[in-house]
Enzyme design. Structure first.
Site, PDB file in Angstrom:
ATOM      1  CG  HIS A  30      -0.250  -0.161   2.496  1.00 22.88           C
ATOM      2  ND1 HIS A  30       0.054  -1.374   3.043  1.00 22.88           N
ATOM      3  CD2 HIS A  30       0.241   0.760   3.345  1.00 22.88           C
ATOM      4  CE1 HIS A  30       0.685  -1.193   4.184  1.00 22.88           C
ATOM      5  NE2 HIS A  30       0.822   0.084   4.387  1.00 22.88           N
ATOM      6  CG  ASP A  33      -1.189   1.948  -4.605  1.00 22.61           C
ATOM      7  OD1 ASP A  33      -0.773   2.186  -5.747  1.00 22.61           O
ATOM      8  OD2 ASP A  33      -1.477   0.798  -4.197  1.00 22.61           O
ATOM      9  CG  HIS A  34      -1.020   6.432   1.704  1.00 21.15           C
ATOM     10  ND1 HIS A  34      -0.183   7.066   2.589  1.00 21.15           N
ATOM     11  CD2 HIS A  34      -2.255   6.912   1.964  1.00 21.15           C
ATOM     12  CE1 HIS A  34      -0.878   7.892   3.365  1.00 21.15           C
ATOM     13  NE2 HIS A  34      -2.136   7.816   3.002  1.00 21.15           N
ATOM     14  CG  PHE A  35       0.399   9.890  -1.027  1.00 20.64           C
ATOM     15  CD1 PHE A  35      -0.958   9.903  -1.334  1.00 20.64           C
ATOM     16  CD2 PHE A  35       0.787  10.234   0.258  1.00 20.64           C
ATOM     17  CE1 PHE A  35      -1.890  10.275  -0.382  1.00 20.64           C
ATOM     18  CE2 PHE A  35      -0.158  10.599   1.218  1.00 20.64           C
ATOM     19  CZ  PHE A  35      -1.491  10.616   0.902  1.00 20.64           C
ATOM     20  CB  VAL A  40       3.867   8.773   4.397  1.00 15.31           C
ATOM     21  CG1 VAL A  40       4.996   9.740   4.214  1.00 15.31           C
ATOM     22  CG2 VAL A  40       2.644   9.204   3.617  1.00 15.31           C
TER      23      VAL A  40
END
Lengths: 165, 131
Positions: A30, A33-35, A40
């Protein structure tokens, strides 16, 4: 995905306080995608880690007789972020433990830097006519409670942090 | 012994912390659900905080009776609380203003019983040792 957002306990003082670590790593999907380009740890997952630290602290007081669920977050502040390579340390203090639930106060630090703090209210799921709740649906089954082996190092020997306090 | 005003001030502080509302929203007549936006889980939080702030014990269901208070079929008919039901509520919630509710005793109006004043009255009794 496994819903376990703490890696290990550093301290566990029954009915009082607990400290757990979460190592943030780029192997966590994840974060890509974050970010994109700026990975972070999502604040919601920092919150989850604090709740797991505090929830286990509360659950242990009744030897996990109750199913502890996160009920409410009356207070939550973020002061910064945690990046891959950072080690988050969650410190939970039990403010109240009772038949219906409990309250903990929790902080998240990276080193000396305060990343977040929260107050968390937990409820005990009411028992309905002798039925038992399927623990599979809950975050920690008893099998995973090896996470309790405070500060255990890779060779199985207790780490420095495990020294009795 | 604490005066009504002192109890009210402490209840106000408790609700500001528990519900994140502004102080001036917490009037005696304000209802917890309708005016202050409380949800079911907030009742647990409010009970915890009151116990702590007033150093008392509030047995489950005493301040905020749960749904099962009216589980018996004779107490509710077609979504309206029957006179027997009202009598049962009076018994369980001597701290609530049942007269107002009895004028339009729809089950859906029951949450209107939970007002700031109701909590203050409950605590007054409790602190006087009559709870």
């Amino acid at each position: 995905m496994r819903w376990i957002w703490i890696d290990r306990f550093l301290e566990f003082e029954s009915g009082s306080h607990a400290k757990a670590v979460k190592n943030v790593t780029l192997a966590e999907d994840h974060l890509h995608d974050h970010f994109p380009g700026f990975p972070v740890m999502p604040g919601s997952l920092i919150m989850e880690g604090m709740a797991q630290t505090g929830g286990l602290l509360l659950g242990e007081t009744s030897q996990f007789e109750h199913v502890v669920i996160l009920a409410k977050i009356p207070k939550l502040n973020f002061y910064g972020w945690a990046c891959p390579g950072d080690t988050l340390v969650y410190s939970a203090k039990l403010l109240d433990a009772r038949e219906d639930g409990g309250v903990v106060e929790c902080t998240a630090h990276v080193g000396d830097r305060l990343v977040a703090d929260a107050e968390i209210v937990f409820a005990h799921l009411p028992k309905t006519g002798g039925e038992t709740v399927d623990q599979k649906n809950f975050v920690f089954t008893m099998k995973l409670l090896g996470v309790f082996d405070v500060g255990r190092a890779g060779d199985g020997a207790p780490g420095a942090a495990a020294a009795p306090t | 012994m604490a005066t009504t005003d002192e109890i009210f001030a402490k209840v106000k502080e408790t609700l500001v912390d528990a519900l994140g509302v502004d102080e001036d929203e917490v009037t005696p007549e304000a209802s917890l659900v309708g005016d202050l936006g409380a949800e079911s889980i907030d009742f647990l939080d409010i009970s915890f905080r009151l116990e702590k702030n007033f150093a008392i014990k509030i047995p489950r269901g005493e301040l905020f009776p749960e749904r099962d208070a009216l589980a018996d079929k004779s107490l509710v008919q077609d979504g309206v609380v029957t006179p027997e039901g009202i009598a049962e509520l009076r018994k369980r919630m001597p701290h609530a203003d049942l007269d107002h509710f009895a004028a339009d005793p729809k089950v859906e109006n029951m949450s209107d019983l939970f007002t700031v004043k109701m909590i203050v009255k409950f605590l007054e009794k409790k602190l006087a040792g009559g709870g």
